[in-house]
Design a protein around this motif. Structure first.
Motif, PDB file in Angstrom:
ATOM      1  N   MET A   1       0.804  -1.115  -0.026  1.00 45.24           N
ATOM      2  CA  MET A   1      -0.002  -0.056   0.526  1.00 45.24           C
ATOM      3  C   MET A   1       0.954   1.100   0.261  1.00 45.24           C
ATOM      4  O   MET A   1       1.790   1.378   0.846  1.00 45.24           O
ATOM      5  N   LYS A   2       0.409   2.270  -0.887  1.00 47.32           N
ATOM      6  CA  LYS A   2       1.359   3.668  -1.189  1.00 47.32           C
ATOM      7  C   LYS A   2       0.348   4.606   0.045  1.00 47.32           C
ATOM      8  O   LYS A   2      -0.097   4.829   0.116  1.00 47.32           O
ATOM      9  N   THR A   3       1.244   4.995   0.733  1.00 50.32           N
ATOM     10  CA  THR A   3       1.018   6.148   1.762  1.00 50.32           C
ATOM     11  C   THR A   3       2.505   7.365   1.598  1.00 50.32           C
ATOM     12  O   THR A   3       2.338   7.837   3.292  1.00 50.32           O
ATOM     13  N   ASN A 226      -6.835  10.440   3.758  1.00 47.47           N
ATOM     14  CA  ASN A 226      -5.897   8.945   3.588  1.00 47.47           C
ATOM     15  C   ASN A 226      -6.240   8.423   2.281  1.00 47.47           C
ATOM     16  O   ASN A 226      -5.748   7.599   2.789  1.00 47.47           O
ATOM     17  N   ASP A 227      -7.212   8.574   2.118  1.00 46.04           N
ATOM     18  CA  ASP A 227      -7.621   8.344   0.741  1.00 46.04           C
ATOM     19  C   ASP A 227      -7.134   7.744  -0.214  1.00 46.04           C
ATOM     20  O   ASP A 227      -6.459   7.669  -0.473  1.00 46.04           O
ATOM     21  N   LYS A 229      -3.960   9.079   0.157  1.00 45.95           N
ATOM     22  CA  LYS A 229      -2.051   8.593   0.546  1.00 45.95           C
ATOM     23  C   LYS A 229      -2.107   7.364   0.202  1.00 45.95           C
ATOM     24  O   LYS A 229      -1.145   6.432  -0.176  1.00 45.95           O
ATOM     25  N   GLN A 230      -3.749   6.715  -0.150  1.00 49.59           N
ATOM     26  CA  GLN A 230      -2.964   5.660  -0.294  1.00 49.59           C
ATOM     27  C   GLN A 230      -3.414   5.149  -1.989  1.00 49.59           C
ATOM     28  O   GLN A 230      -4.457   4.897  -2.224  1.00 49.59           O
TER      29      GLN A 230
END
Length: 230
Positions: A1-3, A226-227, A229-230
């Protein structure tokens, strides 16, 4: 998962709480916060002090000729929890928030050469991402590819009431009608100027916070962050 870190661009009308939510997000995310409105206000203050601008006067040529003499910087104030605006190494954070500057900032902001100088500085600030920036043209001009774009709005009377209370709390002597007129006039100038008018980016999410509390607004926007960033 990319953050990884993202760019958050917040645009909107004056006194919609752009800076408030931007500061909250930057603190929560440990991002850099940039108040572009403060940059335009600082240039306006410089123009006022050098008699380049007043209610009935604007010497844009003199201001343009002296743009290289304007040094803008943000220095973090640990006690306040955010960075303050410095003009040529002098803290002008309080001076730039006066109603006198508010009356003239849209006039100075409409000068293309001023916008070009500040947009370039703003883009340099965000080259490594991890930044929250608010203003009038962040999502449309400064960072058209920002991962999250917000457009803040509220009724003119609600915005004027917020601004009026803010100025009273600072100890400024103002009346509500003057503040309301200033809000409406800035809306008119910002939305009709030829260079980078205030417009909502096609992919921006509009937030009308006329009747929205700060906590609700923050929670909703953090969910969007948050959406992205993922």
């Amino acid at each position: 998962m990319k953050t990884g870190k993202i760019i958050i661009a917040i645009d909107g009308f004056s006194s919609t709480g752009k800076s408030t939510i931007a500061k909250q997000l930057a603190k929560e995310l440990n991002y850099i916060y940039v108040d572009t409105g403060a940059m335009y206000r600082a240039v306006t203050l410089y123009a006022m002090k050098n008699n380049y601008v007043s209610a009935n006067h604007l010497d844009s040529e003199q201001l343009i000729d002296n743009l290289n003499n304007i040094k803008l910087s943000f220095l973090f104030n640990a006690e306040l929890g955010f960075a303050e605006m410095f003009l040529n190494d002098t803290n002008v954070e309080r001076e730039i928030r006066t109603i006198e500057v508010s009356k003239l900032v849209s006039k100075v902001s409409a000068i293309s050469e001023v916008r070009k100088k500040l947009v370039q500085e703003q883009q340099n600030m965000g080259k490594d991402k991890g930044i929250v920036m608010d203003g009038r043209d962040i999502g449309t001009v400064v960072f058209p590819n920002a991962e999250l774009k917000l457009f803040m709005t509220a009724s003119a009377d609600k915005r004027a009431t917020r601004r009026y209370k803010e100025l009273l709390d600072r100890g400024d002597k103002v009346n509500y009608e003057e503040v309301l007129f200033n809000v409406q006039e800035r809306d008119r100038i910002d939305s009709t100027r030829k260079d980078s008018p205030l417009t909502k980016a096609d992919d921006a999410i509009e937030f009308d916070n006329s009747d929205m509390g700060l906590n609700e607004q923050f929670e909703r926007i953090m969910s969007l962050v948050n959406d992205r960033k993922q």
